[in-house]
Write a protein that holds these residues in place. Structure first.
Motif, PDB file in Angstrom:
ATOM      1  N   ILE A 234       0.967  -1.174  -0.037  1.00 39.73           N
ATOM      2  CA  ILE A 234       0.051  -0.130   0.082  1.00 39.73           C
ATOM      3  C   ILE A 234       0.863   1.229  -0.117  1.00 39.73           C
ATOM      4  N   ALA A 235       1.919   1.311   0.649  1.00 42.73           N
ATOM      5  CA  ALA A 235       2.837   2.416   0.795  1.00 42.73           C
ATOM      6  C   ALA A 235       3.397   2.492  -0.483  1.00 42.73           C
ATOM      7  N   GLY A 236       4.076   1.524  -1.122  1.00 47.06           N
ATOM      8  CA  GLY A 236       4.587   1.865  -2.337  1.00 47.06           C
ATOM      9  C   GLY A 236       3.613   2.093  -3.491  1.00 47.06           C
ATOM     10  N   CYS A 237       2.445   1.769  -3.516  1.00 45.11           N
ATOM     11  CA  CYS A 237       1.363   1.990  -4.472  1.00 45.11           C
ATOM     12  C   CYS A 237       1.004   3.472  -4.103  1.00 45.11           C
ATOM     13  N   PHE A 238       0.919   4.004  -2.897  1.00 45.61           N
ATOM     14  CA  PHE A 238       0.429   5.437  -2.742  1.00 45.61           C
ATOM     15  C   PHE A 238       1.659   6.186  -3.118  1.00 45.61           C
ATOM     16  N   ALA A 239       2.582   5.670  -2.878  1.00 46.15           N
ATOM     17  CA  ALA A 239       3.889   6.705  -3.692  1.00 46.15           C
ATOM     18  C   ALA A 239       3.510   7.097  -5.153  1.00 46.15           C
ATOM     19  N   PHE A 240       3.058   6.009  -5.976  1.00 45.27           N
ATOM     20  CA  PHE A 240       2.870   6.229  -7.269  1.00 45.27           C
ATOM     21  C   PHE A 240       1.349   7.137  -7.326  1.00 45.27           C
ATOM     22  N   TRP A 241       0.324   7.047  -6.464  1.00 47.02           N
ATOM     23  CA  TRP A 241      -0.700   7.675  -6.538  1.00 47.02           C
ATOM     24  C   TRP A 241      -0.313   9.160  -6.365  1.00 47.02           C
ATOM     25  N   ALA A 242       0.786   9.358  -5.133  1.00 48.92           N
ATOM     26  CA  ALA A 242       0.857  10.716  -4.731  1.00 48.92           C
ATOM     27  C   ALA A 242       1.582  11.444  -5.761  1.00 48.92           C
ATOM     28  N   TRP A 243       2.507  10.770  -6.566  1.00 50.86           N
ATOM     29  CA  TRP A 243       3.022  11.371  -7.819  1.00 50.86           C
ATOM     30  C   TRP A 243       2.170  11.636  -8.961  1.00 50.86           C
ATOM     31  N   LEU A 244       1.186  10.782  -9.395  1.00 52.42           N
ATOM     32  CA  LEU A 244       0.573  10.839 -10.247  1.00 52.42           C
ATOM     33  C   LEU A 244      -0.794  11.549 -10.138  1.00 52.42           C
ATOM     34  N   ARG A 245      -1.460  11.324  -9.005  1.00 53.53           N
ATOM     35  CA  ARG A 245      -2.751  12.319  -8.716  1.00 53.53           C
ATOM     36  C   ARG A 245      -2.746  13.188  -7.917  1.00 53.53           C
ATOM     37  N   LEU A 246      -1.611  13.559  -7.051  1.00 54.23           N
ATOM     38  CA  LEU A 246      -1.573  14.443  -5.903  1.00 54.23           C
ATOM     39  C   LEU A 246      -0.693  15.447  -6.372  1.00 54.23           C
ATOM     40  N   GLY A 247       0.271  15.166  -7.425  1.00 54.02           N
ATOM     41  CA  GLY A 247       1.145  16.163  -7.747  1.00 54.02           C
ATOM     42  C   GLY A 247       2.411  16.495  -7.170  1.00 54.02           C
ATOM     43  N   ARG A 248       2.870  15.050  -6.482  1.00 51.65           N
ATOM     44  CA  ARG A 248       4.241  15.219  -5.713  1.00 51.65           C
ATOM     45  C   ARG A 248       5.032  15.005  -6.721  1.00 51.65           C
ATOM     46  N   THR A 249       6.502  15.065  -6.175  1.00 54.72           N
ATOM     47  CA  THR A 249       7.616  15.037  -6.965  1.00 54.72           C
ATOM     48  C   THR A 249       7.857  13.461  -7.325  1.00 54.72           C
ATOM     49  N   ALA A 250       8.492  13.426  -8.335  1.00 52.52           N
ATOM     50  CA  ALA A 250       8.786  11.857  -8.744  1.00 52.52           C
ATOM     51  C   ALA A 250       9.811  11.345  -7.741  1.00 52.52           C
ATOM     52  N   LEU A 251      10.433  12.103  -6.765  1.00 51.91           N
ATOM     53  CA  LEU A 251      11.021  11.561  -6.117  1.00 51.91           C
ATOM     54  C   LEU A 251      10.274  10.724  -4.923  1.00 51.91           C
ATOM     55  N   TRP A 252       9.168  10.730  -4.984  1.00 53.45           N
ATOM     56  CA  TRP A 252       8.261   9.766  -3.920  1.00 53.45           C
ATOM     57  C   TRP A 252       8.467   8.359  -4.782  1.00 53.45           C
TER      58      TRP A 252
END
Length: 108
Positions: free
Chosen positions: A15-33
């Motif tokens: 879940i944490a790993g998938c959320f990192a991708f969610w944060a990058w793609l859907r929440l506009g976080r940096t690709a460093l996530w």
């Protein structure tokens, strides 16, 4: 109980790993996530391989129920959205199914 701890740790990692991708793609976080996200997903794969099930398919099937319950816990604790009674009923059914798959008596 060791199986449940392994599945719970695997679920948290997935879940944490998938959320990192969610944060990058859907929440506009940096690709460093993606860096810790990919490490978490590698940890998930390693943890799931520690399952006591003799076959991978059975390990994955039993894990599915734990993943569903853990996802609802994530919803509540991380996303601050409380699961509703239907969520809880569905998770209980999935956990019951996972228990049957993992611990049912089987002949040779």
């Amino acid at each position: 109980m060791a199986a449940l701890a392994t599945y719970a740790a695997a679920a948290l990692a997935e879940i944490a790993g998938c959320f990192a991708f969610w944060a990058w793609l859907r929440l506009g976080r940096t690709a460093l996530w993606l860096v810790p996200g990919m490490a978490a997903l590698a940890g998930f794969a390693w943890l799931l391989a520690q399952s006591p099930a003799a076959q991978a398919g059975r390990a994955y099937a039993a894990y599915g129920g734990v993943y569903i319950a853990a996802s609802l816990l994530w919803l509540w604790l991380v996303e601050s959205r409380r699961p509703d009674p239907w969520d809880l009923a569905g998770a209980a059914l999935c956990l019951a199914g996972a228990a049957i798959i993992l611990w049912a008596p089987r002949g040779g």
